[in-house]
Write a protein that holds these residues in place. Structure first.
Motif, PDB file in Angstrom:
ATOM      1  N   LEU A   1     -36.350 -19.862 -86.537  1.00 47.60           N
ATOM      2  CA  LEU A   1     -37.664 -21.215 -86.457  1.00 47.60           C
ATOM      3  C   LEU A   1     -38.534 -20.754 -86.041  1.00 47.60           C
ATOM      4  CD1 LEU A   1     -36.311 -24.795 -85.663  1.00 47.60           C
ATOM      5  CD2 LEU A   1     -37.176 -23.867 -88.090  1.00 47.60           C
ATOM      6  N   PRO A   2     -39.154 -20.303 -85.969  1.00 52.74           N
ATOM      7  CA  PRO A   2     -40.807 -19.574 -84.811  1.00 52.74           C
ATOM      8  C   PRO A   2     -41.101 -20.312 -83.745  1.00 52.74           C
ATOM      9  CG  PRO A   2     -41.812 -20.542 -87.110  1.00 52.74           C
ATOM     10  CD  PRO A   2     -40.410 -21.349 -86.864  1.00 52.74           C
ATOM     11  N   LEU A   3     -41.428 -19.329 -82.361  1.00 54.49           N
ATOM     12  CA  LEU A   3     -41.003 -19.854 -81.209  1.00 54.49           C
ATOM     13  C   LEU A   3     -42.465 -21.045 -80.557  1.00 54.49           C
ATOM     14  CD1 LEU A   3     -39.555 -19.984 -78.757  1.00 54.49           C
ATOM     15  CD2 LEU A   3     -40.667 -17.737 -78.085  1.00 54.49           C
ATOM     16  N   TYR A   4     -42.752 -21.993 -80.630  1.00 58.72           N
ATOM     17  CA  TYR A   4     -44.048 -22.256 -79.698  1.00 58.72           C
ATOM     18  C   TYR A   4     -44.534 -22.169 -78.389  1.00 58.72           C
ATOM     19  CZ  TYR A   4     -44.398 -23.338 -84.813  1.00 58.72           C
ATOM     20  OH  TYR A   4     -44.663 -23.390 -86.393  1.00 58.72           O
ATOM     21  N   ALA A   5     -45.556 -21.795 -78.292  1.00 59.75           N
ATOM     22  CA  ALA A   5     -46.074 -22.276 -76.761  1.00 59.75           C
ATOM     23  C   ALA A   5     -47.309 -22.352 -76.626  1.00 59.75           C
ATOM     24  CB  ALA A   5     -45.461 -20.473 -76.009  1.00 59.75           C
ATOM     25  N   TRP A   6     -47.702 -22.943 -75.690  1.00 60.78           N
ATOM     26  CA  TRP A   6     -49.117 -23.506 -75.798  1.00 60.78           C
ATOM     27  C   TRP A   6     -50.068 -23.121 -74.488  1.00 60.78           C
ATOM     28  CZ3 TRP A   6     -49.432 -26.315 -70.862  1.00 60.78           C
ATOM     29  CH2 TRP A   6     -48.786 -26.736 -70.720  1.00 60.78           C
ATOM     30  N   VAL A   7     -50.836 -22.745 -74.552  1.00 60.45           N
ATOM     31  CA  VAL A   7     -51.844 -21.380 -73.333  1.00 60.45           C
ATOM     32  C   VAL A   7     -52.349 -22.902 -72.245  1.00 60.45           C
ATOM     33  CG1 VAL A   7     -54.072 -20.520 -72.482  1.00 60.45           C
ATOM     34  CG2 VAL A   7     -52.639 -19.871 -74.705  1.00 60.45           C
ATOM     35  N   ASN A   8     -51.923 -22.655 -70.859  1.00 60.39           N
ATOM     36  CA  ASN A   8     -52.511 -23.810 -70.063  1.00 60.39           C
ATOM     37  C   ASN A   8     -53.683 -23.217 -69.437  1.00 60.39           C
ATOM     38  OD1 ASN A   8     -51.693 -25.083 -67.918  1.00 60.39           O
ATOM     39  ND2 ASN A   8     -50.187 -24.429 -66.561  1.00 60.39           N
ATOM     40  N   ARG A   9     -54.240 -23.888 -69.544  1.00 54.49           N
ATOM     41  CA  ARG A   9     -55.570 -23.942 -68.903  1.00 54.49           C
ATOM     42  C   ARG A   9     -55.986 -24.549 -67.570  1.00 54.49           C
ATOM     43  NH1 ARG A   9     -59.225 -22.536 -73.065  1.00 54.49           N
ATOM     44  NH2 ARG A   9     -60.312 -22.017 -70.696  1.00 54.49           N
ATOM     45  N   LEU A  10     -54.495 -24.571 -66.954  1.00 50.84           N
ATOM     46  CA  LEU A  10     -54.949 -24.952 -65.303  1.00 50.84           C
ATOM     47  C   LEU A  10     -54.781 -23.659 -64.694  1.00 50.84           C
ATOM     48  CD1 LEU A  10     -52.998 -28.370 -65.836  1.00 50.84           C
ATOM     49  CD2 LEU A  10     -55.315 -27.636 -65.681  1.00 50.84           C
ATOM     50  N   LYS A  11     -54.200 -22.647 -65.725  1.00 49.62           N
ATOM     51  CA  LYS A  11     -53.929 -21.451 -64.730  1.00 49.62           C
ATOM     52  C   LYS A  11     -54.263 -19.902 -65.449  1.00 49.62           C
ATOM     53  CE  LYS A  11     -50.354 -22.322 -61.839  1.00 49.62           C
ATOM     54  NZ  LYS A  11     -48.459 -21.672 -61.289  1.00 49.62           N
TER      55      LYS A  11
ATOM     56  N   TRP B   1     -54.931 -26.018 -81.626  1.00 50.80           N
ATOM     57  CA  TRP B   1     -56.104 -24.441 -81.354  1.00 50.80           C
ATOM     58  C   TRP B   1     -55.719 -24.275 -79.812  1.00 50.80           C
ATOM     59  CZ3 TRP B   1     -57.922 -24.993 -76.079  1.00 50.80           C
ATOM     60  CH2 TRP B   1     -57.726 -26.796 -75.652  1.00 50.80           C
ATOM     61  N   ASP B   2     -54.816 -24.500 -78.523  1.00 52.42           N
ATOM     62  CA  ASP B   2     -54.446 -23.920 -77.668  1.00 52.42           C
ATOM     63  C   ASP B   2     -52.708 -23.233 -77.493  1.00 52.42           C
ATOM     64  OD1 ASP B   2     -52.684 -26.017 -77.802  1.00 52.42           O
ATOM     65  OD2 ASP B   2     -52.066 -26.025 -75.703  1.00 52.42           O
ATOM     66  N   THR B   3     -52.363 -23.560 -79.086  1.00 51.42           N
ATOM     67  CA  THR B   3     -50.547 -22.706 -79.495  1.00 51.42           C
ATOM     68  C   THR B   3     -50.809 -21.455 -79.692  1.00 51.42           C
ATOM     69  OG1 THR B   3     -50.238 -25.180 -78.828  1.00 51.42           O
ATOM     70  CG2 THR B   3     -48.987 -23.847 -79.845  1.00 51.42           C
ATOM     71  N   LEU B   4     -49.802 -20.395 -79.370  1.00 45.03           N
ATOM     72  CA  LEU B   4     -49.411 -19.213 -80.360  1.00 45.03           C
ATOM     73  C   LEU B   4     -48.112 -19.424 -80.645  1.00 45.03           C
ATOM     74  CD1 LEU B   4     -50.627 -16.535 -77.915  1.00 45.03           C
ATOM     75  CD2 LEU B   4     -52.312 -18.158 -79.520  1.00 45.03           C
ATOM     76  N   VAL B   5     -48.005 -18.388 -82.156  1.00 43.93           N
ATOM     77  CA  VAL B   5     -46.843 -19.136 -82.348  1.00 43.93           C
ATOM     78  C   VAL B   5     -46.177 -17.333 -82.627  1.00 43.93           C
ATOM     79  CG1 VAL B   5     -45.355 -19.723 -84.513  1.00 43.93           C
ATOM     80  CG2 VAL B   5     -47.720 -20.575 -83.737  1.00 43.93           C
ATOM     81  N   PHE B   6     -44.726 -17.359 -82.444  1.00 44.85           N
ATOM     82  CA  PHE B   6     -43.791 -15.860 -82.067  1.00 44.85           C
ATOM     83  C   PHE B   6     -42.848 -16.071 -83.134  1.00 44.85           C
ATOM     84  CE2 PHE B   6     -46.060 -17.198 -78.063  1.00 44.85           C
ATOM     85  CZ  PHE B   6     -46.455 -15.369 -77.777  1.00 44.85           C
ATOM     86  N   PRO B   7     -42.402 -14.934 -83.313  1.00 48.73           N
ATOM     87  CA  PRO B   7     -40.801 -14.606 -83.685  1.00 48.73           C
ATOM     88  C   PRO B   7     -40.208 -15.493 -82.999  1.00 48.73           C
ATOM     89  CG  PRO B   7     -42.148 -12.441 -84.233  1.00 48.73           C
ATOM     90  CD  PRO B   7     -43.061 -13.670 -83.388  1.00 48.73           C
TER      91      PRO B   7
END
Length: 355
Positions: free
Chosen positions: A200-210, A246-252
Motif C-alpha cells: 500500500l502507498p505511504l501517506y504523509a501530510w505537511v505540517n503547516r505549523l512548522k 491537498w496537504d498530503t503527499l504519497v510515497f511508494p
C-alpha cells in the motif's frame, strides 16, 4: 494557532536540553532491535496485548491454556519505538495463533517448558518464543540502562534452557508440513492481506505549523526524489500529490524506512499517517469558514488534533501575532490521564501552542 484541551489542564512538555527532538526511526529501529532481542518492557507489553486479544479456542481444540484473564491494563511504556515493537511482536504471535494445524502451540507443549511454567505466564512464553525462534534462539544483548523485569528474565532462562528441544520441535513441524518459515503457517487469506498491506502507498501530510509545501517538496527533490503526477506512476524514488487531500503527499511503500531518517520527519514537518485518518480531517476542514474557532468533541489521537490545527493555520491569513487567531478546542471524555498526557505531548511536538 492555539490548542486548548478542555478535558484536563496539562502543562506543556519540554524539549531536550539541546532544543531538538530525538528522531525515532520506528521501522528500522524495530528491525535492528529485533535482531538483538527487545528490552524486558517490550516483552511484558506484548504479552498483555496478546492475552487481551488472542482467540479463545474451544476446549476440545485448545492445546495451550493461556488462563482466563482478559482486559488486563497495559503496562506503561512511554517510548514510541518500544510501543511499536511490542504491538508488532504481539501481532505476529497472534497470527501464529490462527494456524489451523496448531504447529506453534504443538511445538510448545511437546517441550518440558510447558509443564515448567504457570498458565498465567503462557502469553509471555508465546511472544518470547516467537521472537526467540525468529532470532534462532540467540541470547539477548542486555544493557545496564535496561529495566529488568524478573518474570521476563525467568521465562527467558527457561527458553534458553530448552532451546535445543524447542528448535528441534519447530523444525520437525515445518518439515512435516513442508513449510519454509513460521509465516507460512498462516492461512492463505491472512498471507494475502499481509502481502497487500506491504504494497500500500505511504501517506504523509505537511505540517503547516512548522513548514510549507514548497519547503517539503524542495527537500524531497534535493534528496533525489522525483515528483510524479499520480499514484499510478509511483515507483522507486518518487512521490506525488494526493488527489483528495491537498496537504498530503504519497510515497511508494518501500520508502517508509528511508523517510524515517529524513530531517522532515525528525522535525515533524512531514507526518506519516493512514489516509483513513487524513481524509476525514481534510473533508471537515474544507467545510469550515476562513475565520472562527473549531470545537472537536469525541475521542481523537494527538496527530488528528495537530492535523486539524495545521489545516486551520493554512486557512488563516491574518496576523498571527494578534489576539483573534482561531483556536481548536478539544473536548474529550472517558480517557485516562495518561491518554491526555500523550495527546498533549503529541500536539506540543507538532508545534501547537497549548492553552
Amino acid at each position: 494557532v492555539q490548542l486548548w484541551n478542555s478535558a484536563t489542564d496539562l502543562s506543556p512538555q519540554t524539549e531536550d536540553d539541546d532544543g531538538e527532538t530525538t528522531a525515532v526511526s520506528l521501522d528500522l529501529q524495530t528491525i535492528v532491535q529485533s535482531q538483538l532481542g527487545f528490552p524486558d518492557k517490550v516483552y511484558q507489553l506484548a504479552s498483555v496485548i496478546f492475552q487481551n486479544s488472542h482467540v479463545v479456542k474451544p476446549a476440545t481444540h485448545r492445546l495451550v491454556n493461556y488462563g482466563k484473564q482478559r482486559e488486563l491494563p497495559l503496562p506503561e511504556v512511554q517510548d514510541e519505538a518500544m510501543q511499536h515493537s511490542a504491538y508488532e511482536l504481539a501481532f505476529n504471535t497472534l497470527k501464529c495463533n490462527l494456524d489451523s494445524n496448531d504447529l506453534f502451540e504443538s511445538s510448545l507443549i511437546q517441550s518440558p517448558l510447558y509443564s515448567s511454567l504457570r498458565k498465567d505466564q503462557m502469553s509471555l512464553v508465546a511472544v518470547m518464543l516467537y521472537d526467540f525462534q525468529d532470532r534462532k534462539f540467540l541470547s539477548r544483548g542486555h544493557t545496564e540502562i535496561q529495566e529488568m523485569i524478573e518474570e521476563v528474565r525467568d521465562v527467558e532462562n527457561y527458553l534458553l534452557q530448552f532451546k535445543t528441544k524447542l528448535a528441534a520441535s519447530l523444525a520437525r513441524s515445518r518439515i512435516k508440513h513442508d513449510l519454509l518459515s513460521m509465516e507460512c503457517i498462516l492461512p492463505e487469506c491472512v498471507r494475502k492481506k499481509q502481502q497487500r498491506s506491504r504494497s500500500l502507498p505511504l501517506y504523509a501530510w505537511v505540517n503547516r505549523l512548522k513548514s510549507s509545501h514548497d519547503e517539503v517538496q524542495g527537500v524531497l527533490k534535493n534528496d533525489g526524489l522525483l515528483q510524479v503526477k499520480s499514484i499510478r506512476q509511483l515507483a522507486g524514488q518518487t512521490f506525488c500529490q494526493d488527489s483528495h487531500c491537498w496537504d498530503t503527499l504519497v510515497f511508494p511503500a518501500q520508502l517508509k524506512a528511508p523517510l524515517s531518517f529524513t530531517k522532515l520527519l525528525r522535525d515533524h514537518k512531514l507526518i506519516i499517517q493512514d489516509k483513513s485518518c487524513i481524509l476525514p480531517t481534510n473533508a471537515a476542514a474544507s467545510l469550515l469558514p476562513d475565520e472562527g474557532d473549531i470545537l472537536m468533541v469525541g475521542c481523537f489521537s494527538g496527530l488528528t488534533v495537530a492535523h486539524t490545527a495545521s489545516l486551520i493555520a493554512e486557512k488563516y491569513e491574518g496576523d498571527k501575532n494578534n489576539n483573534d487567531q482561531p483556536m481548536v478546542y478539544v473536548c474529550t471524555t472517558d480517557i485516562t490521564e495518561r491518554q491526555s498526557e500523550e495527546i498533549q505531548h503529541t500536539v506540543d511536538k507538532m508545534g501547537c501552542k497549548s492553552k
